[in-house]
Design a protein around this motif. Sequence first.
Motif, PDB file in Angstrom:
ATOM      1  N   LEU A 304       0.804  -1.218   0.000  1.00  0.00           N
ATOM      2  CA  LEU A 304       0.000   0.000   0.000  1.00  0.00           C
ATOM      3  C   LEU A 304       0.838   1.269   0.000  1.00  0.00           C
ATOM      4  O   LEU A 304       0.399   2.299  -0.511  1.00  0.00           O
ATOM      5  N   ARG A 305       2.055   1.191   0.562  1.00  0.00           N
ATOM      6  CA  ARG A 305       2.902   2.384   0.554  1.00  0.00           C
ATOM      7  C   ARG A 305       4.343   1.981   0.861  1.00  0.00           C
ATOM      8  O   ARG A 305       4.602   0.898   1.396  1.00  0.00           O
ATOM      9  N   ILE A 306       5.270   2.863   0.478  1.00  0.00           N
ATOM     10  CA  ILE A 306       6.662   2.719   0.883  1.00  0.00           C
ATOM     11  C   ILE A 306       7.072   3.996   1.618  1.00  0.00           C
ATOM     12  O   ILE A 306       6.560   5.083   1.338  1.00  0.00           O
ATOM     13  N   LEU A 307       7.989   3.832   2.573  1.00  0.00           N
ATOM     14  CA  LEU A 307       8.453   4.951   3.375  1.00  0.00           C
ATOM     15  C   LEU A 307       9.972   4.991   3.335  1.00  0.00           C
ATOM     16  O   LEU A 307      10.630   3.952   3.145  1.00  0.00           O
ATOM     17  N   ASP A 383      -4.248   5.372  -7.204  1.00  0.00           N
ATOM     18  CA  ASP A 383      -5.262   4.366  -7.532  1.00  0.00           C
ATOM     19  C   ASP A 383      -4.572   3.105  -8.054  1.00  0.00           C
ATOM     20  O   ASP A 383      -4.961   2.518  -9.069  1.00  0.00           O
ATOM     21  N   PHE A 384      -3.534   2.679  -7.307  1.00  0.00           N
ATOM     22  CA  PHE A 384      -2.656   1.597  -7.769  1.00  0.00           C
ATOM     23  C   PHE A 384      -2.171   0.827  -6.548  1.00  0.00           C
ATOM     24  O   PHE A 384      -1.789   1.417  -5.537  1.00  0.00           O
ATOM     25  N   THR A 385      -2.211  -0.499  -6.615  1.00  0.00           N
ATOM     26  CA  THR A 385      -1.706  -1.340  -5.531  1.00  0.00           C
ATOM     27  C   THR A 385      -0.828  -2.433  -6.128  1.00  0.00           C
ATOM     28  O   THR A 385      -1.339  -3.338  -6.790  1.00  0.00           O
ATOM     29  N   PRO A 386       0.494  -2.353  -5.931  1.00  0.00           N
ATOM     30  CA  PRO A 386       1.350  -3.435  -6.416  1.00  0.00           C
ATOM     31  C   PRO A 386       0.972  -4.760  -5.753  1.00  0.00           C
ATOM     32  O   PRO A 386       0.822  -4.834  -4.533  1.00  0.00           O
ATOM     33  N   GLU A 387       0.803  -5.798  -6.552  1.00  0.00           N
ATOM     34  CA  GLU A 387       0.526  -7.142  -6.047  1.00  0.00           C
ATOM     35  C   GLU A 387       1.721  -8.023  -6.360  1.00  0.00           C
ATOM     36  O   GLU A 387       2.133  -8.137  -7.515  1.00  0.00           O
ATOM     37  N   LEU A 388       2.264  -8.639  -5.322  1.00  0.00           N
ATOM     38  CA  LEU A 388       3.435  -9.500  -5.465  1.00  0.00           C
ATOM     39  C   LEU A 388       3.042 -10.926  -5.134  1.00  0.00           C
ATOM     40  O   LEU A 388       2.589 -11.205  -4.018  1.00  0.00           O
ATOM     41  N   ALA A 414       8.510  -1.176   3.061  1.00  0.00           N
ATOM     42  CA  ALA A 414       7.214  -1.291   2.385  1.00  0.00           C
ATOM     43  C   ALA A 414       6.177  -1.790   3.385  1.00  0.00           C
ATOM     44  O   ALA A 414       6.474  -2.635   4.235  1.00  0.00           O
ATOM     45  N   GLN A 415       4.956  -1.290   3.258  1.00  0.00           N
ATOM     46  CA  GLN A 415       3.871  -1.681   4.165  1.00  0.00           C
ATOM     47  C   GLN A 415       2.659  -2.110   3.346  1.00  0.00           C
ATOM     48  O   GLN A 415       2.372  -1.564   2.280  1.00  0.00           O
ATOM     49  N   GLY A 416       1.950  -3.095   3.863  1.00  0.00           N
ATOM     50  CA  GLY A 416       0.743  -3.580   3.208  1.00  0.00           C
ATOM     51  C   GLY A 416       0.182  -4.756   3.970  1.00  0.00           C
ATOM     52  O   GLY A 416       0.254  -4.800   5.207  1.00  0.00           O
ATOM     53  N   HIS A 417      -0.363  -5.730   3.249  1.00  0.00           N
ATOM     54  CA  HIS A 417      -0.945  -6.904   3.911  1.00  0.00           C
ATOM     55  C   HIS A 417      -0.846  -8.115   2.997  1.00  0.00           C
ATOM     56  O   HIS A 417      -0.660  -7.996   1.789  1.00  0.00           O
ATOM     57  N   LYS A 418      -0.977  -9.295   3.605  1.00  0.00           N
ATOM     58  CA  LYS A 418      -1.084 -10.523   2.832  1.00  0.00           C
ATOM     59  C   LYS A 418      -2.529 -10.662   2.389  1.00  0.00           C
ATOM     60  O   LYS A 418      -3.433 -10.654   3.214  1.00  0.00           O
TER      61      LYS A 418
END
Length: 421
Positions: A304-307, A383-388, A414-418
């Motif tokens: 969702l974001r990088i810091l 309006d973009f979410t990288p999916e790995l 990097a922050q986000g969720h599974k």
Amino acid sequence: GTGDPTVFDNVDANHPMPVDIDSIYKTDVDTVNSDIGGFSGVSTDFFDDLFTVSENTTTDNPKTIKIWFKHSVQLYSIGFGCNETGKSFSNIKLQLFGSDEFIREVVDDSADSTKHTSKVFDFAPSKANGVIIEFHTADTITLSNIVIWKVNNVNARISAVSSETGAVEDISSFKGALNVHQADVHFTAINRYFINPDTASTTVNTASIAGATALVVADTTGFSVGDHLLIQDGTLEEPNGAFITAIAAGAPGTLTLDRPLDNAYTTSATVERVLENMASTVGTLAAPISYRITPPAGEIWHILRILLASTDGAAASDDKFGGITALTNGLVVRQNLSSGFQTITNWKTNGDMKLDMLDVNYSDKAGPSLFGVSGRFTFKKLDFTPELNGDNGDYLEVLVQDDLTGLDSFKMNAQGHKSNV
């Protein structure tokens, strides 16, 4: 139906029960105000029988049918049919009107001279009191039926089985949009440093338990206090590894960590020293240094974001990178998917970061401390979410293409969720 309680209409296809039906019926048509121009028959013929034929053999251009409804309706589609062998229609223009015949919606296919025996026009739902149908041709037009579909508004409820409890739960909405990413659905966080694997590596010598603060490894050679570790055992991975606070050197030897382990690790687990401080890196355009976050097999991560956070002995400004001069080649942020690379951005100055993030802050030093730069790049604003996808070997990458050793520190996470856990 007649007003006389002793006299009744038959209930049939053209005299339905008083319920919400899907299209305009014969009894919906205002025959007094409707006008079919030079067509044979009457206005209700188009809605009465699929085999009734109405024809306009004049050379009028356009030929016009005006259908008034007995009440306002919301429409989304109008279809035409011709059941007469060798006959057809073409060049149609539709105009949906409201009170005083104010035109609310126009569907113009009048330039299409194709001879049709069946044709449907779809459009956005539109409220109307009636419709004007024009045939922009001097040729004969033959119709057997017209169907005008209504919009039926439905209040419905969507439910789903909870992955946690197995119970059926309602799915809520916010301002008309379904909440498909509620916080309590994604209960496994991703909060990872971008890392670069270093040369030192070993394996676990004695199986550990979750909660252990020391790890017995096969060999401590190459490891130092303060090193950052990547521990992996099949699909198990220690989030952000751990830092070494003390070493009992040897082969085997013991690494004391700065926190308890989340997982138990077998003797199959690998232990690798990794770098997360990009300020220790000298990269070039020809030989960039890669710092990555990579999900293990079986996991899909949504980032969702990088810091970022950096420190330096010199003050920052928009024309610098941190506190050093602008980079020549830049710091590239990109994702590698099974379909190939996609570059998201390339930063050469703090000003470049601001164009992407806006949230870039400069910190003044106090006394003997250092100046700082921090930033937050939220992908949602794009309006973009990288999916790995770990099964595909996907990763998010920062390429260092310049000498960053002039900085005291430069780290990114990097922050986000599974998404599939």
